[in-house]
Design an enzyme around this catalytic site. Sequence first.
Site, PDB file in Angstrom:
ATOM      1  N   HIS A  64       8.369  46.741  -9.477  1.00 36.93           N
ATOM      2  CA  HIS A  64       8.177  46.009  -8.244  1.00 36.93           C
ATOM      3  C   HIS A  64       7.155  44.919  -8.512  1.00 36.93           C
ATOM      4  O   HIS A  64       5.952  45.200  -8.530  1.00 36.93           O
ATOM      5  CB  HIS A  64       7.700  46.911  -7.126  1.00 36.93           C
ATOM      6  CG  HIS A  64       8.555  48.119  -6.906  1.00 36.93           C
ATOM      7  ND1 HIS A  64       8.473  49.253  -7.696  1.00 36.93           N
ATOM      8  CD2 HIS A  64       9.542  48.358  -5.992  1.00 36.93           C
ATOM      9  CE1 HIS A  64       9.341  50.154  -7.259  1.00 36.93           C
ATOM     10  NE2 HIS A  64      10.009  49.642  -6.231  1.00 36.93           N
ATOM     11  N   HIS A 105       5.973  52.205   1.578  1.00 36.45           N
ATOM     12  CA  HIS A 105       6.903  52.669   2.598  1.00 36.45           C
ATOM     13  C   HIS A 105       6.168  53.016   3.883  1.00 36.45           C
ATOM     14  O   HIS A 105       6.722  52.878   4.983  1.00 36.45           O
ATOM     15  CB  HIS A 105       7.667  53.920   2.116  1.00 36.45           C
ATOM     16  CG  HIS A 105       8.627  53.654   1.009  1.00 36.45           C
ATOM     17  ND1 HIS A 105       8.258  53.639  -0.313  1.00 36.45           N
ATOM     18  CD2 HIS A 105       9.963  53.398   1.032  1.00 36.45           C
ATOM     19  CE1 HIS A 105       9.313  53.389  -1.068  1.00 36.45           C
ATOM     20  NE2 HIS A 105      10.362  53.235  -0.273  1.00 36.45           N
ATOM     21  N   ASP A 137      11.628  43.580  -1.327  1.00 37.63           N
ATOM     22  CA  ASP A 137      11.821  45.012  -1.118  1.00 37.63           C
ATOM     23  C   ASP A 137      12.289  45.195   0.324  1.00 37.63           C
ATOM     24  O   ASP A 137      12.334  44.225   1.113  1.00 37.63           O
ATOM     25  CB  ASP A 137      10.517  45.772  -1.411  1.00 37.63           C
ATOM     26  CG  ASP A 137      10.760  47.221  -1.836  1.00 37.63           C
ATOM     27  OD1 ASP A 137      11.873  47.741  -1.598  1.00 37.63           O
ATOM     28  OD2 ASP A 137       9.841  47.833  -2.400  1.00 37.63           O
TER      29      ASP A 137
END
Length: 325
Positions: free
Chosen positions: A173, A185, A256
């Site tokens: 990432h 998240h 993302d």
Amino acid sequence: MTVPMVRGPAMIGSEGLELSAADRERLRHPLVGGVILFSRNYADRVQLSALVASIRALRDPPLVVAVDHEGGHVQRFREGFAEIAPMRLLGELWDRDIVAAAREATRIGWTIGAELRAHGIDLSFTPVLDLDYGASTVIGDRAFHRNPNAVAHLAAALRRGLAAAGMAACGKHYPGHGFVAADSHTDIPVDPRSLAEIAAEDLVPFAALARDGIESMMVAHVVYPAVDDVPAGYSPRWCRDILRHRLGFDGLVFSDDLGMAGAATAGDLVARASAAAAAGCDVILACNEMAAADDLLSRWQPVPGADLARRWACIAGGQGGPCPA
């Protein structure tokens, strides 16, 4: 009926094991260019092939179909698929035998690619290029190693296996999620290090894979305040100045999932998509909230980049390999 339509700048999820009427309407929207599948979309291999075939039949050129299938606990399809071990095990093998580790990474890449391509899937969001600092709650054993050169070596080997099976790769990432403990998240991670510190460590695998011609990268929802005060996926400094210009990356840049807490700083999903696109993300991900995706498709008015079709084409249909200029 197959509809002629260029691929748009959004990749969205679908509801279940087969396409609903609402799914079909969303996937025919001109803003959509791809679909990401999850465990909710998988029962067995026959069902998966039928689902992907129905997605691909909707449009011409077909939508790009992707999945997070990187190994360990991030493997969406299990029953009937080879079990892929966590990437940390390859790093442990690298410490003992570099040649054997590279060979095994290539074999694993080929297995991932061959099994997914057999079901019509274009892209697995792998390899993870984050470093294993032993701190991250979300990266953990998904990372190959703490040593950036080991990560670059093993990720390049895994990508060779994917390419041999006809599958593109996605490094994630960017510019590195491994140093921070927080999970993007559920939180907004903040990495306080300087650009020089990050460049000397975390950027090494991303730079190596960019030079190697990797087809796509995914940008982290992490704030690096010494570089920019917004998450990397909303930062022109990270996406344009550093990734495109300094590292020379010319492939597709994915955000993302914009439904994650780490993306919340920009506002609702439409505002998040606009911020990511303005920063330099080619394609935004909206994975799980169908009502929010409907709102996005009804209100978002992006100007797709001139290179979007070319970059999509380097991922679609098992093209695999550096994108031509």
